[in-house]
Structure formats: structure tokens, C-alpha cells
Design an enzyme around this catalytic site. Structure first.
Site, PDB file in Angstrom:
ATOM      1  CB  CYS A  79      -0.991  -0.055   1.154  1.00  0.00           C
ATOM      2  SG  CYS A  79      -2.403   1.034   0.869  1.00  0.00           S
ATOM      3  CG  HIS A 172      -3.396  -3.094   4.013  1.00  0.00           C
ATOM      4  ND1 HIS A 172      -2.536  -2.507   4.925  1.00  0.00           N
ATOM      5  CD2 HIS A 172      -3.886  -2.094   3.265  1.00  0.00           C
ATOM      6  CE1 HIS A 172      -2.536  -1.194   4.747  1.00  0.00           C
ATOM      7  NE2 HIS A 172      -3.344  -0.913   3.739  1.00  0.00           N
ATOM      8  CD  GLU A 174      -0.862  -5.421   6.391  1.00  0.00           C
ATOM      9  OE1 GLU A 174      -0.699  -5.858   5.225  1.00  0.00           O
ATOM     10  OE2 GLU A 174      -1.217  -4.255   6.630  1.00  0.00           O
TER      11      GLU A 174
HETATM   12  N1  GLN Z   1      -3.371   6.512   0.779  1.00  0.00           N
HETATM   13  C1  GLN Z   1      -2.146   6.193   1.460  1.00  0.00           C
HETATM   14  C2  GLN Z   1      -0.949   6.868   0.802  1.00  0.00           C
HETATM   15  O1  GLN Z   1      -0.972   7.218  -0.324  1.00  0.00           O
HETATM   16  C3  GLN Z   1      -1.909   4.701   1.504  1.00  0.00           C
HETATM   17  C4  GLN Z   1      -2.984   4.046   2.329  1.00  0.00           C
HETATM   18  C5  GLN Z   1      -2.537   2.777   3.004  1.00  0.00           C
HETATM   19  O2  GLN Z   1      -1.340   2.505   3.113  1.00  0.00           O
HETATM   20  N2  GLN Z   1      -3.475   2.046   3.516  1.00  0.00           N
HETATM   21  O3  GLN Z   1       0.045   7.042   1.449  1.00  0.00           O
END
Ligand code: GLN
Length: 192
Positions: A79, A172, A174
Site C-alpha cells: 500500500c 494489505h 498482513e
Molecule cells: N493513501 C495512502 C498513501 O498514499 C496509503 C494508504 C494505506 O497505506 N493504507 O500514502
């Protein structure tokens, strides 16, 4: 072999337990000294701007870049971690901090308000059954170089990819019991 989890923000303990359950020693990484001990590093989700600033301030960004370039460290960005690995971030904040390691162009918060958070089944290259991805204000890879192997995609773009010693996913892994993504990363760390 030890694998580290960047311990600044995000679901650090969940990543540590997934790695430990792959029978590898998992350690939280906050300092350059601990970074030296690990063959691989997970960069968890969170806020890419915050994590990026803190890794620069703590002096972790430079050794991460150097070791990733020289092929002595594997990285797994999830992410916000996928955003940090990218060469280019569309609509990032002014001075969006980046590691600029993966030959990708990334869009942050790519799924809009309606689908800010959702779960969906993904077909992942090399996996024999679908994997459930948990997406939380997730980014996507809108463009990737020829050296980037696409592992999974949704209509909006690529959501899992690999480039040599770098692995990145929009979701995610995890947050579910499925450890296959972490196991793939462990195998990458073993050949580092
Ligand atoms: N929107 C976040 C970003 O761009 C990422 C969101 C997340 O890691 N769950 O940093």
C-alpha cells in the site's frame, strides 16, 4: 536469515507475525543498525508522505536505496510502501518523498470515495487459487516498465508487481490469514 519490518507506522505487528509464521526470524526496523542485520525489509501501509519523511530524517532512506540498488536487500512495499518504492507518483503531495526504486508510475488513493476500502478476490500469477486483497485507500500502478513483472491487476490498474528484488502490492496482505504473499517475499530474500 532475518527479515525486517519498517517500524514507523502501520500494521507492523501483523507483518512481523506473518513472517515469523513463514519460519523466518522477523525484527522491527527503526535504525540503521538493525537494517544492517536483515536480508529483506517490509514497508507497511500507512501514509506514504509521513513514512517517507521519517525514513529520510532517521537516515534509513539512503542505506535502503544503496542496498536495494546493489541487490543486497529485498524490499516488500504494501500500500503506502508501494507508493514509496515508485519512480513516479502522480498527484503526490508537493515534495512527495520517494525511494524511486521501482520502474513504476503510481496513482495514490486510486479507487475513489465509493471504493475507498473494499475486499476482493485476486488472481495472482503463480498462485493456484485466488487471494483476498484488502484495499484501504489504496494506490495502483498505472504504468510499469518492461522489467516489471505484473502479478495481479484490477480494472483500474496493476495491484501486485515484482521487479528483481522488489515486490509491491496495493493491498494489505498482513490483514488476512493468507501468508502466500509473505512467503513469496521470503523466497526472494533467500536468494539475496
Ligand atoms: N493513501 C495512502 C498513501 O498514499 C496509503 C494508504 C494505506 O497505506 N493504507 O500514502
Amino acid at each position: 536469515m532475518k527479515i525486517g519490518v519498517l517500524s514507523i507506522q502501520g500494521a507492523v505487528s501483523e507483518h512481523l507475525s506473518h513472517i515469523a509464521r513463514c519460519d523466518v526470524e522477523a525484527v522491527p526496523v527503526k535504525t540503521k543498525e538493525t537494517l544492517c542485520e536483515v536480508s529483506g525489509l517490509v514497508i507497511p501501509g500507512g501514509e506514504s508522505t509521513t513514512i517517507g519523511k521519517l525514513i529520510e530524517i532517521s537516515g534509513l532512506a539512503a542505506p535502503i536505496r544503496e542496498r536495494a540498488h546493489s541487490g543486497t536487500l529485498a524490499l516488500f512495499g504494501t500500500c503506502a510502501g508501494l507508493v514509496l518504492l515508485a519512480q513516479e507518483v502522480l498527484d503526490g503531495t508537493k515534495n512527495q518523498p520517494k525511494l524511486e526504486l521501482m520502474n513504476t508510475r503510481v496513482k495514490r488513493n486510486a479507487f475513489g470515495r465509493q471504493r475507498e476500502s473494499f475486499e476482493t478476490k485476486l488472481e495472482v500469477k503463480g498462485f493456484t487459487s485466488p487471494l483476498v486483497g484488502v484495499f484501504i485507500r489504496a494506490p495502483i500502478i498505472v504504468e510499469a516498465g518492461e522489467d516489471v513483472e505484473e502479478l495481479a491487476r484490477l480494472p483500474e490498474g496493476i495491484v501486485a508487481a515484482r521487479q528483481g528484488n522488489l515486490l509491491a502490492v496495493s493491498f494489505h496482505p498482513e490483514l488476512t490469514d493468507d501468508r502466500r504473499m509473505h512467503q513469496l517475499f521470503v523466497e526472494m530474500c533467500k536468494v539475496i
